[in-house]
Design a protein around this motif. Structure first.
Motif, PDB file in Angstrom:
ATOM      1  N   GLN A 119      17.123  -4.311   6.440  1.00 57.76           N
ATOM      2  CA  GLN A 119      16.239  -3.150   6.546  1.00 57.76           C
ATOM      3  C   GLN A 119      16.441  -2.214   5.349  1.00 57.76           C
ATOM      4  OE1 GLN A 119      17.637  -2.027  10.465  1.00 57.76           O
ATOM      5  NE2 GLN A 119      15.620  -2.436  11.349  1.00 57.76           N
ATOM      6  N   LEU A 120      17.686  -2.028   4.950  1.00 62.70           N
ATOM      7  CA  LEU A 120      17.963  -1.180   3.788  1.00 62.70           C
ATOM      8  C   LEU A 120      17.383  -1.788   2.522  1.00 62.70           C
ATOM      9  CD1 LEU A 120      21.649  -0.228   4.619  1.00 62.70           C
ATOM     10  CD2 LEU A 120      19.701   1.352   4.563  1.00 62.70           C
ATOM     11  N   ASN A 121      17.550  -3.094   2.340  1.00 62.01           N
ATOM     12  CA  ASN A 121      16.999  -3.756   1.153  1.00 62.01           C
ATOM     13  C   ASN A 121      15.483  -3.648   1.094  1.00 62.01           C
ATOM     14  OD1 ASN A 121      19.458  -4.608   0.049  1.00 62.01           O
ATOM     15  ND2 ASN A 121      19.414  -6.562   1.128  1.00 62.01           N
ATOM     16  N   ALA A 122      14.825  -3.636   2.253  1.00 61.48           N
ATOM     17  CA  ALA A 122      13.365  -3.575   2.306  1.00 61.48           C
ATOM     18  C   ALA A 122      12.831  -2.139   2.241  1.00 61.48           C
ATOM     19  CB  ALA A 122      12.866  -4.252   3.583  1.00 61.48           C
ATOM     20  N   ALA A 123      13.699  -1.157   2.414  1.00 61.12           N
ATOM     21  CA  ALA A 123      13.260   0.234   2.497  1.00 61.12           C
ATOM     22  C   ALA A 123      12.883   0.784   1.123  1.00 61.12           C
ATOM     23  CB  ALA A 123      14.365   1.097   3.103  1.00 61.12           C
ATOM     24  N   SER A 124      11.807   1.543   1.099  1.00 62.97           N
ATOM     25  CA  SER A 124      11.403   2.257  -0.109  1.00 62.97           C
ATOM     26  C   SER A 124      12.236   3.534  -0.227  1.00 62.97           C
ATOM     27  CB  SER A 124       9.929   2.616  -0.025  1.00 62.97           C
ATOM     28  OG  SER A 124       9.727   3.528   1.055  1.00 62.97           O
ATOM     29  N   THR A 125      12.202   4.166  -1.377  1.00 59.95           N
ATOM     30  CA  THR A 125      12.908   5.430  -1.557  1.00 59.95           C
ATOM     31  C   THR A 125      12.463   6.470  -0.528  1.00 59.95           C
ATOM     32  OG1 THR A 125      13.368   5.007  -3.881  1.00 59.95           O
ATOM     33  CG2 THR A 125      13.382   7.314  -3.191  1.00 59.95           C
ATOM     34  N   PRO A 126      11.156   6.626  -0.240  1.00 63.08           N
ATOM     35  CA  PRO A 126      10.767   7.584   0.807  1.00 63.08           C
ATOM     36  C   PRO A 126      11.364   7.238   2.174  1.00 63.08           C
ATOM     37  CG  PRO A 126       8.869   7.080  -0.552  1.00 63.08           C
ATOM     38  CD  PRO A 126       9.963   6.130  -0.954  1.00 63.08           C
ATOM     39  N   ASN A 127      11.480   5.949   2.493  1.00 64.72           N
ATOM     40  CA  ASN A 127      12.102   5.560   3.757  1.00 64.72           C
ATOM     41  C   ASN A 127      13.581   5.940   3.771  1.00 64.72           C
ATOM     42  OD1 ASN A 127      10.029   2.723   3.679  1.00 64.72           O
ATOM     43  ND2 ASN A 127       9.878   4.304   5.240  1.00 64.72           N
ATOM     44  N   LEU A 128      14.266   5.700   2.668  1.00 64.86           N
ATOM     45  CA  LEU A 128      15.680   6.079   2.584  1.00 64.86           C
ATOM     46  C   LEU A 128      15.836   7.594   2.676  1.00 64.86           C
ATOM     47  CD1 LEU A 128      16.991   3.674  -0.219  1.00 64.86           C
ATOM     48  CD2 LEU A 128      17.211   3.408   2.268  1.00 64.86           C
ATOM     49  N   ASN A 129      14.912   8.337   2.061  1.00 66.77           N
ATOM     50  CA  ASN A 129      14.970   9.793   2.117  1.00 66.77           C
ATOM     51  C   ASN A 129      14.752  10.331   3.524  1.00 66.77           C
ATOM     52  OD1 ASN A 129      15.607  10.253  -0.556  1.00 66.77           O
ATOM     53  ND2 ASN A 129      13.478  10.382  -1.190  1.00 66.77           N
ATOM     54  N   ALA A 130      14.063   9.585   4.372  1.00 65.06           N
ATOM     55  CA  ALA A 130      13.799  10.016   5.746  1.00 65.06           C
ATOM     56  C   ALA A 130      15.011   9.834   6.655  1.00 65.06           C
ATOM     57  CB  ALA A 130      12.600   9.252   6.311  1.00 65.06           C
ATOM     58  N   ALA A 131      16.009   9.100   6.220  1.00 67.32           N
ATOM     59  CA  ALA A 131      17.197   8.859   7.043  1.00 67.32           C
ATOM     60  C   ALA A 131      17.958  10.159   7.262  1.00 67.32           C
ATOM     61  CB  ALA A 131      18.098   7.821   6.380  1.00 67.32           C
TER      62      ALA A 131
END
Length: 115
Positions: free
Chosen positions: A10-22
Motif C-alpha cells: 500500500q505504501l509503495n502504491a501510495a501517491s505523495t498526497p496519499n502519504l500526506n493524508a496519513a
C-alpha cells in the motif's frame, strides 16, 4: 492508512498526497538511505521541511539519532522488514518518545512514526 495495519504494498502504491493524508509520519527511502518522500505529518512534528530532507541520507544527514543498531542497522541487515519499536527522537527537539515501524522490501524502505 493506519499506522499498525498499512502494508508495504500500500505504501509503495501510495501517491505523495496519499502519504500526506496519513495521521502518522512517513519517511520513504531508497535502499541506500536517501529520502525519496517525506510526508506532511513528519514535517510538522520534526520541524524539518520536505525540501531540506529530500535526497539526503536519512541516517547520517537528516536524523543521525537513528544511525544505530536499533534502526539503521536493521534496514541494512534485512532483505525484508516489518517491525515496530519504541524509540525516542532527540535531534532538533526535546526527547520525544514515539513508536517506529520499519518496513522494507525489494523496492523501498519506510520509517513510519506514530507520535
Amino acid at each position: 492508512m493506519n499506522f499498525s495495519s498499512v502494508t508495504i504494498d500500500q505504501l509503495n502504491a501510495a501517491s505523495t498526497p496519499n502519504l500526506n493524508a496519513a495521521n502518522f509520519g512517513v519517511v520513504k527511502m531508497s535502499h541506500d538511505g536517501k529520502v525519496t518522500d517525506y510526508n506532511d505529518n513528519q514535517e510538522q512534528h520534526t520541524g524539518m521541511s520536505k525540501g531540506a530532507v529530500m535526497g539526503k541520507h536519512f541516517f547520517t544527514q537528516v536524523a543521525p539519532c537513528t544511525n544505530n543498531f536499533m534502526v539503521a542497522q536493521k534496514f541494512e541487515n534485512e532483505n525484508s522488514l516489518d517491525t515496530k519499536i519504541p524509540y525516542t527522537f532527540t535531534l532538533k527537539m526535546a526527547p520525544t518518545p514515539v513508536t517506529l515501524r520499519l518496513l522494507k522490501d525489494n523496492q523501498n524502505q519506510y520509517l513510519l512514526c506514530d507520535w
